[in-house]
Design an enzyme around this catalytic site. Structure first.
Site: not given
Ligand code: NAI
Length: 256
Positions: A8, A12, A32, A151, A155
């Protein structure tokens, strides 16, 4: 020079972490979809194994750190395939290279959302490492209009995986510190739509109250990750660390 793999890394939190690490002289191998040293799709087993292979090649087979930041939000099965399997399989694939380093460290980015209601079938299949079943359960969840649980499910599953794996023979037993950061709301391209939509903004504020300093910038989370994967972190293992402006303590109360 320490060599650290960061998924990632193009946006961000991952991007902020890669920047901090490069500034302190580390070699960063970013992973990524695009705009990274290793361009791979972590939503598929093929993409993950290619990512692992390329990281091993670029690192020469030894890694000082690995951080799984890549993630997706929204009503999509990618919140399971990327956020759980993409993180876990990447870290497991890089583990032998970490074990070769002198003071190896690893971390995952979870979420405060991991404390919200989940789809039990999705979480169970994740923890069993059964991706086809997890995917089927996630699709069913979407069909039933319960996609909002996906989501949190991904998580929660990654946090539960971590609690067990981190203290087992493969991680702690090999001297690899493995921990998870669970952010509250962080200002990144991922959360932008929440700020843009008045209704979503209200829902978010109720779901994630942040009494200390409000929303965080990506650098705040990146700083915590930087310490977690530094040699200074010799004894923290299997911890879910909420960097959330006090949201978790507000929501769950004083019991620990
Ligand atoms: P972001 O959207 O800015 O960055 C995520 C990165 O992951 C992007 O560069 C994207 O291309 C990459 N990615 C997505 N799918 C991928 C795939 N299939 N293969 C490879 N790379 C892929 O998001 P942000 O906010 O930096 O998120 C980082 C992590 O933090 C995620 O795991 C997210 O769930 C978590 N998080 C974010 C919060 C927020 O408010 N922004 C709050 C809590 C957790």
């Amino acid at each position: 020079t320490r060599t650290i793999a960061v998924s990632g890394s193009a946006s961000g939190i991952g991007r902020a972490l890669a920047g901090l690490l490069r500034d302190q002289g580390d070699k960063v191998i970013g992973i990524d979809l695009a705009g990274a040293e290793v361009e791979a799709d972590l939503s598929t087993p093929e993409g993950r194994s290619r990512a692992v292979g390329e990281v091993l090649e670029l690192s020469g087979g030894t890694l000082d750190g690995a951080v799984a930041c890549a993630g997706v939000s929204g009503l999509t099965t990618l919140t399971v395939t990327v956020n759980f399997f993409g993180a876990v399989e990447l870290l497991e694939g890089l583990r032998p290279a970490l074990a070769r380093a002198e003071r190896p460290r690893a971390a995952v980015v979870g979420s405060i959302s991991g404390t919200q209601p989940v789809d039990d079938d999705v979480v169970r299949a994740c923890l069993e490492g059964d991706e086809p079943t997890a995917l089927k359960a996630a699709e069913l969840s979407l069909e039933k209009g319960k996609g909002r649980k996906l989501y949190p499910s991904g998580k929660s599953a990654v946090a539960q995986w971590l609690r067990k794996a981190a203290v087992g023979p493969d991680w702690a037993g090999e001297g690899i510190a493995l921990n998870l950061i669970a952010p509250g709301v962080v200002r990144t391209p991922m959360s932008e739509p929440l700020f843009a939509d008045e209704k979503m903004f209200k829902v978010m504020n109720e779901a994630v109250p942040m009494p200390l300093n409000g929303y965080a910038d990506a650098e705040v989370i990146a700083e915590t990750l930087r310490w977690l994967i530094s040699p200074a972190n010799s004894h923290m293992a299997g911890q879910v660390i909420y960097v959330d402006g006090g949201a978790e303590a507000t929501l769950r109360g004083p019991e620990v």
